[in-house]
Design a protein around this motif. Structure first.
Motif, short mmCIF file in Angstrom:
data_model
loop_
_atom_site.label_atom_id
_atom_site.label_comp_id
_atom_site.label_asym_id
_atom_site.label_seq_id
_atom_site.Cartn_x
_atom_site.Cartn_y
_atom_site.Cartn_z
N VAL A 375 -6.03 5.54 13.36
CA VAL A 375 -5.40 4.28 12.98
C VAL A 375 -5.37 4.17 11.46
CG1 VAL A 375 -5.51 1.77 13.16
CG2 VAL A 375 -6.22 3.19 15.09
N PRO A 376 -4.23 3.90 10.85
CA PRO A 376 -4.18 3.77 9.38
C PRO A 376 -5.19 2.74 8.88
CG PRO A 376 -1.96 3.82 10.29
CD PRO A 376 -2.89 3.73 11.46
N TYR A 377 -5.71 2.99 7.67
CA TYR A 377 -6.68 2.06 7.09
C TYR A 377 -6.06 0.70 6.78
CZ TYR A 377 -10.14 5.76 6.50
OH TYR A 377 -11.06 6.74 6.73
N PHE A 378 -4.78 0.70 6.52
CA PHE A 378 -4.10 -0.54 6.16
C PHE A 378 -2.68 -0.48 6.68
CE2 PHE A 378 -1.14 -2.71 3.33
CZ PHE A 378 -1.67 -3.99 3.29
N MET A 379 -2.19 -1.58 7.24
CA MET A 379 -0.82 -1.67 7.73
C MET A 379 -0.27 -3.05 7.40
SD MET A 379 -1.11 0.16 11.48
CE MET A 379 -2.62 -0.71 11.93
N GLU A 380 0.98 -3.10 7.00
CA GLU A 380 1.63 -4.39 6.79
C GLU A 380 3.12 -4.25 7.06
OE1 GLU A 380 2.24 -7.85 3.40
OE2 GLU A 380 0.39 -6.70 3.51
N ASP A 381 3.66 -5.21 7.78
CA ASP A 381 5.08 -5.21 8.10
C ASP A 381 5.86 -5.98 7.05
OD1 ASP A 381 4.49 -3.78 10.40
OD2 ASP A 381 4.32 -5.59 11.64
N ASN A 382 7.17 -5.74 7.04
CA ASN A 382 8.12 -6.46 6.18
C ASN A 382 7.89 -6.21 4.70
OD1 ASN A 382 9.33 -7.76 8.48
ND2 ASN A 382 7.57 -9.16 8.51
N VAL A 383 7.31 -5.08 4.36
CA VAL A 383 7.12 -4.72 2.96
C VAL A 383 7.06 -3.20 2.85
CG1 VAL A 383 4.58 -4.82 3.06
CG2 VAL A 383 5.76 -5.15 0.88
N ARG A 384 7.55 -2.68 1.75
CA ARG A 384 7.44 -1.25 1.48
C ARG A 384 6.69 -1.08 0.16
NH1 ARG A 384 12.72 -0.78 4.03
NH2 ARG A 384 12.50 0.56 5.87
N PHE A 385 5.44 -0.66 0.25
CA PHE A 385 4.66 -0.38 -0.95
C PHE A 385 5.05 0.99 -1.49
CE2 PHE A 385 1.85 -3.49 1.13
CZ PHE A 385 1.66 -4.36 0.06
N SER A 386 4.87 1.17 -2.80
CA SER A 386 5.33 2.40 -3.44
C SER A 386 4.21 3.22 -4.08
CB SER A 386 6.38 2.07 -4.51
OG SER A 386 5.84 1.16 -5.46
N HIS A 387 3.07 2.59 -4.41
CA HIS A 387 2.00 3.30 -5.09
C HIS A 387 0.65 2.88 -4.52
CE1 HIS A 387 5.34 3.61 -7.94
NE2 HIS A 387 4.73 4.65 -8.47
N VAL A 388 -0.31 3.78 -4.61
CA VAL A 388 -1.66 3.49 -4.19
C VAL A 388 -2.63 4.07 -5.21
CG1 VAL A 388 -1.75 5.55 -2.71
CG2 VAL A 388 -3.36 3.67 -2.31
N ALA A 389 -3.68 3.31 -5.51
CA ALA A 389 -4.78 3.80 -6.35
C ALA A 389 -6.07 3.40 -5.66
CB ALA A 389 -4.70 3.23 -7.75
N VAL A 390 -7.11 4.20 -5.86
CA VAL A 390 -8.36 3.99 -5.15
C VAL A 390 -9.52 4.04 -6.13
CG1 VAL A 390 -9.84 4.76 -3.26
CG2 VAL A 390 -7.37 5.11 -3.11
#
Length: 416
Positions: A375-390
């Motif tokens: 299962v993905p760590y994070f999911m959200e509908d109606n949005v397209r994220f473009s970058h991730v930093a940790v």
């Protein structure tokens, strides 16, 4: 809870960090503006000086990012009128015929930077502490995209080789993963061969051990039911010297595999399009932000992959198609224990005709790289994220991985 951070206005005139919870963190937000400068799309950090380097259209900015935004340097980098005129003559607009910075790499005390230069890409080496001091200028072909709309990625290894994944030509129809500079011979992926690269959008690249890894999304040649985009992990050996007779000037160690990020169920919901990655070298862990295909309902997810899982897939069987009418079938890996270092640089003792034939036709791995958890760590509908930093933070009893996700308004995003 999360905050989505938008770093930079693409066609605006401000570099800002605008968070969804901005009311709470407003006292810590600082904004930088430069008159007449647009497209703040390239950022790199110099940890030695604790300085943020910002690349933008027309200008290369050098800034310090510590408690507050203080612009330390500004170096202008314009196209000359002749180059602009040639760009106009080929049907491009005033907006396109500018110099969009697409490569910013810190290399010791130098900054290697490349710009589109009105569809005539060029690269320079500059002094990191004095950006106006240019040591040399070279062609940006195969190092930087011609078109500012095209995605690309690049890195410089400790031994000085430049690895770039970009479009090689004016039209953007010849994408390649290309090595240049340094002491090793220039190599590229096979030209005009969709089984190697099929209309890719390059996302990121990493120098890891004996390999250089590339992450991208592309049209899936193995998918028979219409056009579908899959996400990929690819790698090459850093000591690859190319073939002899077969695969001359071409990678002999290039392999790629599909990355899976999906919401499990009786019919899994797939997030097929990789948009951004973040690698934690100490943990050998790669985070990726994935979205749905552009023609479907918008949704985003974050999945994490162990480097060992990617390595395991690259040791398994290949997915092979005998001809354009035959099915894609698994084919045993002729060299499942392959490791870099078996090729003695300067000789071709291990480049037998059979090995080169295998390297030419076995590109795609059969198995799919699975995330750490289904299962993905994070999911959200109606949005397209473009970058991730940790960021990894030590808590009272355990380590916490803090995710920072960003999105860019489609109206401002020039990178598809």
């Amino acid at each position: 809870a999360y905050c989505s951070c938008v770093i930079g206005h693409i066609f605006g005139c401000a570099l800002t960090c605008a968070l969804s919870c901005s009311a709470e963190i407003e006292p810590w937000i600082h904004r930088f503006r430069a008159e007449g400068t647009v497209d703040y799309s390239q950022l790199t950090f110099d940890p030695g000086q604790n300085e943020l380097i910002v690349g933008a259209s027309k200008t290369c900015h050098f800034m310090m990012f510590f408690l507050m935004c203080v612009c330390l340097q500004e170096a202008e980098w314009h196209c000359d009128e002749f180059t602009k005129g040639a760009c106009f003559s080929r049907g491009k607009s005033e907006e396109e015929c500018q110099n969009y910075i697409r490569v910013l790499l810190v290399n010791g005390d130098r900054l290697f930077t490349c710009g589109t230069n009105a569809f005539t890409p060029i690269c320079t080496n500059r002094t990191l502490t004095n950006l106006t001091e240019v040591h040399d200028q070279i062609s940006g072909m195969a190092r930087c995209p011609y078109n500012p709309l095209h995605n690309s990625t690049a890195l410089i290894t400790s031994s000085g080789e430049l690895y770039a994944a970009t479009a090689m030509d004016f039209s953007g129809r010849d994408p390649a993963i290309y090595r240049s500079l340094g002491g090793l011979p220039p190599l590229r992926t096979a030209q005009y061969n969709s089984k190697w690269l099929n209309e890719p959008n390059f996302v990121s690249s990493y120098d890891i051990g004996n390999f250089t890894y590339f992450f991208f999304r592309e049209n899936a040649v193995e998918h028979d039911c219409g056009r579908t985009v899959f996400s990929r992990a690819a790698r090459v050996c850093k000591n690859d010297i190319g073939g002899r007779f077969l695969l001359e000037d071409t990678w002999t160690t290039f392999m790629k595999a599909r990355l899976n990020c999906s919401r499990p169920g009786e019919i899994p919901f797939n997030y097929n399009e990789l948009q951004g990655t973040f690698f934690l070298p100490e943990l050998e862990l790669l985070y990726g932000i994935f979205t749905t295909n552009v023609n479907s309902i918008a949704a985003s997810a974050v999945c994490a992959f162990n480097l060992s899982a990617i390595t395991q897939v690259f040791s398994g069987p290949f997915k092979y198609q005998e001809n354009s009418r035959s099915a894609w079938l698994p084919y045993p890996n002729p060299n499942p224990d392959f490791q870099c270092g078996t090729i003695d640089y300067g000789s071709y003792v291990n480049l037998t005709e059979r090995n080169l034939q295998d390297a030419q036709k076995f590109i795609l791995m059969h198995e799919v790289v699975q995330p750490i958890v289904p299962v993905p760590y994070f999911m959200e509908d109606n949005v397209r994220f473009s970058h991730v930093a940790v960021d990894v933070v030590q808590g009272k009893d355990m380590l916490y991985h803090i995710l920072y996700l960003s999105k860019i308004s489609p109206a401002l995003d020039i990178r598809y």
